[in-house]
Motif scaffolding. Structure first.
Motif, PDB file in Angstrom:
ATOM      1  N   ARG A 179      93.098  37.456 127.263  1.00  0.00           N
ATOM      2  CA  ARG A 179      92.854  36.643 126.762  1.00  0.00           C
ATOM      3  C   ARG A 179      93.104  35.769 125.991  1.00  0.00           C
ATOM      4  O   ARG A 179      94.365  36.101 125.513  1.00  0.00           O
ATOM      5  CB  ARG A 179      90.862  36.881 126.080  1.00  0.00           C
TER       6      ARG A 179
ATOM      7  N   GLU B 133      85.291  49.121 122.747  1.00  0.00           N
ATOM      8  CA  GLU B 133      85.765  47.195 122.545  1.00  0.00           C
ATOM      9  C   GLU B 133      84.724  47.502 123.679  1.00  0.00           C
ATOM     10  O   GLU B 133      84.196  47.837 124.826  1.00  0.00           O
ATOM     11  CB  GLU B 133      87.071  47.137 123.628  1.00  0.00           C
TER      12      GLU B 133
ATOM     13  N   MET C 222      94.414  35.169 113.283  1.00  0.00           N
ATOM     14  CA  MET C 222      95.579  35.963 113.412  1.00  0.00           C
ATOM     15  C   MET C 222      96.719  36.810 112.614  1.00  0.00           C
ATOM     16  O   MET C 222      96.695  37.881 112.064  1.00  0.00           O
ATOM     17  CB  MET C 222      96.315  35.970 114.798  1.00  0.00           C
TER      18      MET C 222
ATOM     19  N   GLN D 278      99.031  35.677 121.884  1.00  0.00           N
ATOM     20  CA  GLN D 278      97.606  36.628 121.701  1.00  0.00           C
ATOM     21  C   GLN D 278      98.246  37.721 122.667  1.00  0.00           C
ATOM     22  O   GLN D 278      98.259  38.820 122.326  1.00  0.00           O
ATOM     23  CB  GLN D 278      96.353  36.008 121.126  1.00  0.00           C
TER      24      GLN D 278
HETATM   25  C1  FAD Z   1      92.251  28.264 120.298  1.00  0.00           C
HETATM   26  C2  FAD Z   1      92.561  29.029 119.361  1.00  0.00           C
HETATM   27  C3  FAD Z   1      93.684  29.557 118.945  1.00  0.00           C
HETATM   28  C4  FAD Z   1      93.916  30.449 117.776  1.00  0.00           C
HETATM   29  N1  FAD Z   1      95.489  29.768 117.503  1.00  0.00           N
HETATM   30  C5  FAD Z   1      95.581  31.240 116.419  1.00  0.00           C
HETATM   31  C6  FAD Z   1      97.182  30.773 115.579  1.00  0.00           C
HETATM   32  O1  FAD Z   1      98.230  29.803 116.605  1.00  0.00           O
HETATM   33  N2  FAD Z   1      97.529  31.808 114.976  1.00  0.00           N
HETATM   34  C7  FAD Z   1      96.695  32.643 114.490  1.00  0.00           C
HETATM   35  O2  FAD Z   1      97.246  32.726 113.310  1.00  0.00           O
HETATM   36  N3  FAD Z   1      95.590  32.707 114.893  1.00  0.00           N
HETATM   37  C8  FAD Z   1      94.452  31.520 115.843  1.00  0.00           C
HETATM   38  N4  FAD Z   1      94.020  31.615 116.647  1.00  0.00           N
HETATM   39  C9  FAD Z   1      92.761  33.059 115.891  1.00  0.00           C
HETATM   40  C10 FAD Z   1      93.601  33.927 116.542  1.00  0.00           C
HETATM   41  O3  FAD Z   1      93.018  34.320 117.806  1.00  0.00           O
HETATM   42  C11 FAD Z   1      91.768  35.291 115.872  1.00  0.00           C
HETATM   43  O4  FAD Z   1      92.051  35.263 114.491  1.00  0.00           O
HETATM   44  C12 FAD Z   1      91.872  36.424 116.200  1.00  0.00           C
HETATM   45  O5  FAD Z   1      91.703  36.677 117.615  1.00  0.00           O
HETATM   46  C13 FAD Z   1      91.559  37.237 115.371  1.00  0.00           C
HETATM   47  O6  FAD Z   1      91.670  39.077 115.665  1.00  0.00           O
HETATM   48  P1  FAD Z   1      90.695  39.517 115.931  1.00  0.00           P
HETATM   49  O7  FAD Z   1      91.344  42.091 115.677  1.00  0.00           O
HETATM   50  O8  FAD Z   1      90.379  39.613 113.966  1.00  0.00           O
HETATM   51  O9  FAD Z   1      89.683  39.651 116.680  1.00  0.00           O
HETATM   52  P2  FAD Z   1      88.740  39.076 117.675  1.00  0.00           P
HETATM   53  O10 FAD Z   1      90.810  39.254 118.336  1.00  0.00           O
HETATM   54  O11 FAD Z   1      88.560  38.593 118.353  1.00  0.00           O
HETATM   55  O12 FAD Z   1      88.891  40.558 118.709  1.00  0.00           O
HETATM   56  C14 FAD Z   1      88.075  41.488 118.400  1.00  0.00           C
HETATM   57  C15 FAD Z   1      88.129  42.517 119.635  1.00  0.00           C
HETATM   58  O13 FAD Z   1      86.169  42.947 119.154  1.00  0.00           O
HETATM   59  C16 FAD Z   1      85.882  43.503 120.907  1.00  0.00           C
HETATM   60  N5  FAD Z   1      84.078  42.772 120.220  1.00  0.00           N
HETATM   61  C17 FAD Z   1      82.820  42.281 119.964  1.00  0.00           C
HETATM   62  N6  FAD Z   1      81.793  42.282 119.875  1.00  0.00           N
HETATM   63  C18 FAD Z   1      82.021  43.929 120.060  1.00  0.00           C
HETATM   64  C19 FAD Z   1      81.493  45.398 119.547  1.00  0.00           C
HETATM   65  N7  FAD Z   1      80.052  44.899 119.640  1.00  0.00           N
HETATM   66  N8  FAD Z   1      81.316  46.598 119.877  1.00  0.00           N
HETATM   67  C20 FAD Z   1      83.200  45.774 120.081  1.00  0.00           C
HETATM   68  N9  FAD Z   1      84.037  45.567 120.291  1.00  0.00           N
HETATM   69  C21 FAD Z   1      83.652  44.412 120.774  1.00  0.00           C
HETATM   70  C22 FAD Z   1      85.905  42.060 120.917  1.00  0.00           C
HETATM   71  O14 FAD Z   1      86.043  41.470 122.734  1.00  0.00           O
HETATM   72  C23 FAD Z   1      87.169  41.681 120.997  1.00  0.00           C
HETATM   73  O15 FAD Z   1      88.458  42.207 122.040  1.00  0.00           O
HETATM   74  C24 FAD Z   1      93.740  30.820 117.496  1.00  0.00           C
HETATM   75  C25 FAD Z   1      91.863  31.407 118.365  1.00  0.00           C
HETATM   76  C26 FAD Z   1      92.183  30.319 119.062  1.00  0.00           C
HETATM   77  C27 FAD Z   1      90.227  30.412 119.533  1.00  0.00           C
END
Ligand code: FAD
Length: 387
Positions: free
Chosen positions: A35, A25, A294, A94
């Motif tokens: 976050r 991470e 999410m 989240q």
């Molecule tokens: C304002 C807002 C509201 C939202 N509301 C909703 C909702 O109500 N319901 C819903 O289902 N979804 C919602 N979403 C979408 C949801 O937040 C995301 O779809 C979700 O976080 C995706 O999860 P993830 O684990 O794929 O990615 P992320 O949560 O983005 O996690 C990815 C991780 O990888 C890390 N990372 C980045 N680059 C690297 C690298 N090179 N090497 C290692 N680690 C790295 C990042 O720091 C991060 O911690 C919302 C999004 C936003 C912005």
């Protein structure tokens, strides 16, 4: 790769099955645990987390929701999706879910997680011994991890998607041409449910996050500067766009988050390249229009964690072979809903009177046709029997 909902869920599933893994991470633990982002979790996702021993806190603390409200043409329209379908969804911020998953992975299941890694690179993805390397910020040394699989869970701005050579996957994109000012207010919710304001000046949304914090959204031009939105302008616009006869007044509070999010989606097909498996936002972005991102990240993570476990413990590769196809069916269904909702939310502010007219007709249909309402509720809740 990545300690978001997708990466931590895959990590937890592998730890529970005794499969070695390392989570990398780029941010600190404190950062990922605080976050602010999503809040809405669908029933099947809660069930999936609980079945894997990851949903105990959530089940105890998440609030079930069964109604939302649309406000348009100066009136309020309650949409009782529980009454229509017998189902509901949950609100659980989240950061709380990520904190639960992180605690379980690192502190309970003894998982290896390395925070604040720098300059992450992927190697030999087309071989059966791929590798990931990164710089340790404390020593400046580059470490190389040889592995069997790389789970690309590093979100929309990660590096795994870009590690796929041009032409090996197709990236389909949709730009809605609008943005939302995403706000968090230090204020109790102003309604007992999620509220969608469809207004000629643009969309506005209200979503409870906790008794003390409420998320609001205001449609704004793409690329707008959050600094253009003073405290007074934000609250004036929210009052205007969420105003309706008989609506309770909004409870104002300090704005603790103010970000402009351009509304766009993408889907990577297939979500696999060699030994790299994309999951969550790394493989597909769904604008927050439909609050699905999410949920999709969790769906991918369940499938990927279970598939790698089946490979490692039983030599069964069916899950890995069918992974991308199984993820993408739900992904495309949710993208279609996001596109449909974008039409409803943004149509009356498009400046096109024809589109404004058809948008209002679509909205009214939700409150005049039980068939239309039930179909909408099913997509809103993600409860279709199959995708
Ligand atoms: C304002 C807002 C509201 C939202 N509301 C909703 C909702 O109500 N319901 C819903 O289902 N979804 C919602 N979403 C979408 C949801 O937040 C995301 O779809 C979700 O976080 C995706 O999860 P993830 O684990 O794929 O990615 P992320 O949560 O983005 O996690 C990815 C991780 O990888 C890390 N990372 C980045 N680059 C690297 C690298 N090179 N090497 C290692 N680690 C790295 C990042 O720091 C991060 O911690 C919302 C999004 C936003 C912005």
């Amino acid at each position: 790769m990545g300690a978001g909902p997708a990466g931590l869920t895959v990590g937890n599933i592998l730890r529970a099955a005794g499969v070695d893994c390392v989570v990398l991470e780029t941010e600190s633990r404190q950062f990922v645990e605080t976050r602010p982002r999503a809040g809405v979790i669908e029933e099947w996702a809660v069930r999936g987390l609980r079945e894997r021993g990851l949903g105990e806190n959530l089940a105890a603390r998440a609030e079930p929701h069964s109604v939302c409200e649309f406000r348009f043409a100066g009136e309020r329209f309650r949409f009782d999706y529980h009454e229509l379908t017998g189902r509901h969804h949950y609100v659980y911020p989240q950061p709380l879910l990520v904190t639960d998953l992180l605690r379980e992975y690192a502190d309970v299941r003894g998982g290896d997680i390395r925070f604040e890694v720098r300059d992450v690179m992927l190697h030999d993805l087309e071989t059966d011994r791929p590798a990931v390397s990164y710089l340790d910020p404390r020593t400046g040394q580059r470490h190389v991890l040889r592995c069997e699989f790389v789970a690309g869970c590093d979100g929309a701005r990660g590096v795994t998607r870009d590690a796929i050579p041009d032409g090996r996957v197709r990236v389909a994109r949709r730009d809605y041409g609008v943005a939302w000012l995403a706000l968090l207010a230090e204020a109790p919710p102003s309604s007992d449910c999620v509220v969608f304001g469809v207004h000629p000046d643009g969309f506005a949304g209200h979503m409870a996050r906790s008794p003390e914090v409420t998320r609001y959204y205001l449609q704004c031009p793409p690329g707008d500067d959050p600094e253009n939105w003073s405290h007074d302008r934000v609250w004036d616009e929210l009052r205007e766009r969420l105003g309706a006869a008989g609506a309770p007044p909004l409870t104002e509070g300090r704005l603790i988050e103010k970000r402009v999010l351009d509304m766009h989606d993408y889907v990577v097909e297939p979500m696999v390249y060699g030994r790299l498996f994309l999951a969550g936002d790394a493989g597909h972005l769904t604008a927050p229009i439909a609050a699905k991102g999410m949920n999709l990240a969790l769906h991918d993570a369940f499938l990927l964690g279970d598939a790698i476990t089946a490979h490692a413990t039983e030599g069964d590769d069916a899950g890995l072979e069918g992974y991308s196809h199984a993820c993408l069916r739900r992904v495309w269904d949710y993208q279609e809903f996001s596109q449909f909702l974008s039409g409803i939310y943004h149509g009356t502010a498009s400046g096109d009177p024809f589109l404004a007219g058809t948008t209002l007709a679509r909205l009214r249909r939700l409150f005049t046709s039980r068939a239309a309402a039930t179909a909408f509720a099913e997509q809103y809740l993600g409860t279709a029997a199959a995708f």
